[in-house]
Structure formats: C-alpha cells, structure tokens
Design a protein around this motif. Structure first.
Motif: not given
Ligand code: ASP
Length: 414
Positions: A12-32
C-alpha cells in the motif's frame, strides 16, 4: 499471519508513493492530445473510483451485520450500554479537545500574523441546504428499513443494526436462527472485504495520482499557512491524545499502535473516506488487540460520528476565514465553535468533502460569512486527506481502549 499481513502494508505504501510520483510527473505532460492532469482525471481516477465503489458496496452489509453480531455476542443489553457509553464519552471528549487545540493553534497563527486579512470581495459560495441541529437528530431515525440501506445513510443503518441485535437478544430461544444468520452473513461479508482489500495497493495509487496532479501547483500561496496549521493540529492531536489515552487506559505503546495502523491510515489518506476505510480500520484494530465484538460495534459508529480531524479542520478554518474578513472572534464565539464543531462532526458523513459542507453550520453559528469557504474550497481534498486519517485513527484508538477496559472489567468479575 504476520508475514502475510506485513507485505500488504508495504505494498500500500508503494502504491501511495507511485501514485504521488505519477501525479507529479503527469502535471507538465501532454498525453493523447490532452494535458497530463486531464489524463489522470479521465483514465486513472476511474480505477480508483472502482476500488472505492467496491468498498462502499461492502460497507453497508458490513456495518449492518457487524454491529448486530457485536450486540448479539455481548449477550447482554447492559454490556452493550457499558461499551456504548464508554465509546460515546471517549468520542465526544476527544472531539471537543480537538476543536480547542485547533482554536489555540489558529489563534496563535493569527496573532503572529500567519493568518491575516485577505481580499474577500467577489468571493462566492452557496452553501447546500442548511441543516439545523434538531433536523440532524431527527434524521438519525429511519422511517423504513430499506431506504437507509440502499442510500447508505450510515447513522440510520447503525440504528437498524442496533435494533436488529437487541431484538434477537430479547427473542431468546426463538431468535437463535436469526442470530446464526446474522453471524454467518457477517463472516461472508468479511471474506468479501478481504478480497477487495487485496486490491488496495492499486486502488490507493489510482486514487492519489489525480489528486496530486490536480492540486500540485495550487497548494501555493496564502493557503500553505492554513494547511500547515491544520496539519500541525492533526499531528499534535494524534500523537498527544491517542498516545496518552492508549498508554494510560489500555497499556498500548504509541509505536505499536501507529505501526499497526499504517495500512488503514494510508488508505484513509488516499481515499478521504472514513466509511470506505472501515474494513481496514477493523482489521488493524483487531491486530492491536481490539475484541471483534467491541470493534465491530465501536468502529462503524466512529466512522459515522467520531471525526476529530474534521473538528480540527473546522476550528482552524473558522479562525482563518474570520481573520480573512478582519473579524476577531470573542471567547464566547470560540466556545460556540467548540460546541457546534463537535456536533457538526457527528453529523458529518464519512465520505470525501462532507466536512466542508458542515463547516457552513459552524461559520453560521458565529456569524462569519460562509462565502469565506470559497477561500479553502479549492484545496479541500488536501485538508480532507489529513482529517480522514485522524478520524479513523481516533476510532481505532477508542476500539482498543474500550476492549481493554472491558477485558479488565471481566477479569475483575472472575
Ligand atoms: N472525509 C471525512 C471522512 O470520511 C469527512 C470530512 O469530510 O471531514 O472522515
């Protein structure tokens, strides 16, 4: 047992960390052809919603059968009264303390200039239909047995479940079949809950990712101060109140308590729903030595009426909004806030965002303009993650304490 449970907390902790990291990475990106934030909302959030839906689906039967089976296994209505009395006293006292702590912290923030007057013209907030205290009380009692189950009106489900338990006890011999049915369904839904909980690392990641993507940049500015004061309140309350009461009344060390509670706390943080976290809270507090019949009564009640984190948030925001409007709260107004915030937290449903709606009632009681809620509404989710974590931690602390007290009482009788 232990080696099986530990990895889940880790994942669960890994899930939380991955989710937070993915959220930060997604902010400046453009997808599809869409922004990263829009992508997170359209394609990641739904998976989190599925997980939350599954938890909500299982929670009504769990509350219904677990409270009833808790009452039945206590075998004596007086014992239910004794557990219930202790629970309600603990819940009310800790919540009132939480508001007072929040008011003290926020007043310090105001007097040191951390909270200051802000531009408030043009603020708009339309409070959803206001509820008087009396109507909150009337709404506790169901007028039919089906609608509360279908709409997941938790206080009413609790009342139905209590009556079901009492009825079965009073029916004696003739109630035995019903008792077995309740017990069996309780077991079945607990197993279903176990299956759903296995999905939690993925669920947690998908719930937190869009929240981080959406709120990341907007947490800046004036609001950092009010968020920081609320989080200091959450942490001080959890460490101070739960550690001391657990140590003094149950002989449980804070390290043991918080490390065992980690999975439930992470789930509360990412889902912002006490009711959705209930299955986790049940499991973690049983690991801490809470008795099944006590936990299954105390925790669903707590997920519905005990909200220390929400009370802290309401106290801090009331002072913050008042100072934004240049209003100085008097001691009398502060006491009114203690009373209304304690009651408002009872009336707050254990679902995301409910505490902000009830903040309306607190502000109105002291004549602070409700439009001020617009100042904090944008980042409510960030407040909510912390307050829900405190809310469920308080519920679990109470379940452990009441269990140990009942154990001692029984040992004395022998
Ligand atoms: N989300 C909180 C809870 O479920 C309630 C609130 O909004 O304060 O405990």
């Amino acid at each position: 047992m232990k080696t099986k449970k530990l990895p889940l907390a880790f994942w669960i902790f890994i899930g939380l960390a991955v989710g937070i990291l993915a959220g930060i990475i997604l902010i400046p990106l453009e997808i599809a052809g869409m922004t990263g934030v829009a992508f997170a909302k359209s394609y990641i959030k739904p998976w989190g919603d599925i997980f939350l839906n599954l938890l909500k689906f299982v929670v009504v039967p769990i509350v219904l059968f677990s409270i009833a089976s808790g009452v039945i296994s206590m075998q004596d209505i007086r014992k239910v009264g004794s557990v219930g009395g202790k629970t309600v006293i603990y819940y009310m006292c800790t919540t009132a303390f939480a508001v007072m702590l929040a008011l003290i912290l926020a007043s310090v923030a105001k007097s040191t200039g951390i909270f200051s007057e802000l531009r408030t013209e043009g603020l708009e907030y339309t409070p959803p239909e206001g509820k008087s205290i009396m109507s909150v009380i009337v709404d506790i009692f169901p007028s039919n047995p089906i609608t509360p189950l279908a709409n997941a009106t938790m206080l009413q489900v609790i009342v139905i479940s209590l009556f079901l338990g009492f009825g079965i006890l009073l029916a004696g011999e003739k109630g035995l079949t019903a008792a077995r049915v309740v017990d069996s369904f309780n077991e079945v839904f607990m197993r279903i809950m176990d299956l759903i909980i296995k999905l939690s690392p993925i669920g947690v990641a998908c719930l937190i990712c869009p929240v981080v993507a959406e709120n990341g940049p907007s947490i800046l500015g004036n609001l950092v101060a009010v968020l920081a004061v609320a989080y200091v309140g959450y942490i001080v309350h959890a460490v101070l109140v739960y550690s001391t009461t657990l140590g003094a009344l149950a002989g449980v060390s804070p390290v043991k308590f918080f490390s065992n509670m980690a999975p439930a706390m992470m789930m509360a943080f990412s889902s912002a729903s006490s009711v959705g976290t209930l299955p986790f809270t049940l499991e973690c507090s049983e690991k801490l030595g809470a008795r099944r019949e006590v936990a299954s009564f105390v925790l669903p009640l707590g997920a519905t009426i005990n909200m220390d984190g929400t009370a802290i948030y309401q106290g801090v925001c009331a002072v913050f909004i008042a100072s934004a409007f240049g209003i100085d709260l008097t001691l009398g107004q502060m006491l009114t806030i203690v009373l209304t915030a304690t009651l408002a937290s009872v009336g707050t449903a254990g679902v995301p965002g409910a505490g902000m709606v009830m903040l309306t009632m607190v502000l109105q009681s002291v004549g602070v303009p409700v439009e001020g809620i617009a100042l904090v509404a944008g980042i409510d989710r960030v407040f909510d993650m912390g307050r829900t974590t405190v809310n469920i931690t308080g519920d679990a602390a109470c379940a452990v304490i009441v269990s140990k007290m009942e154990d001692k009482k029984q040992a004395r009788k022998k």
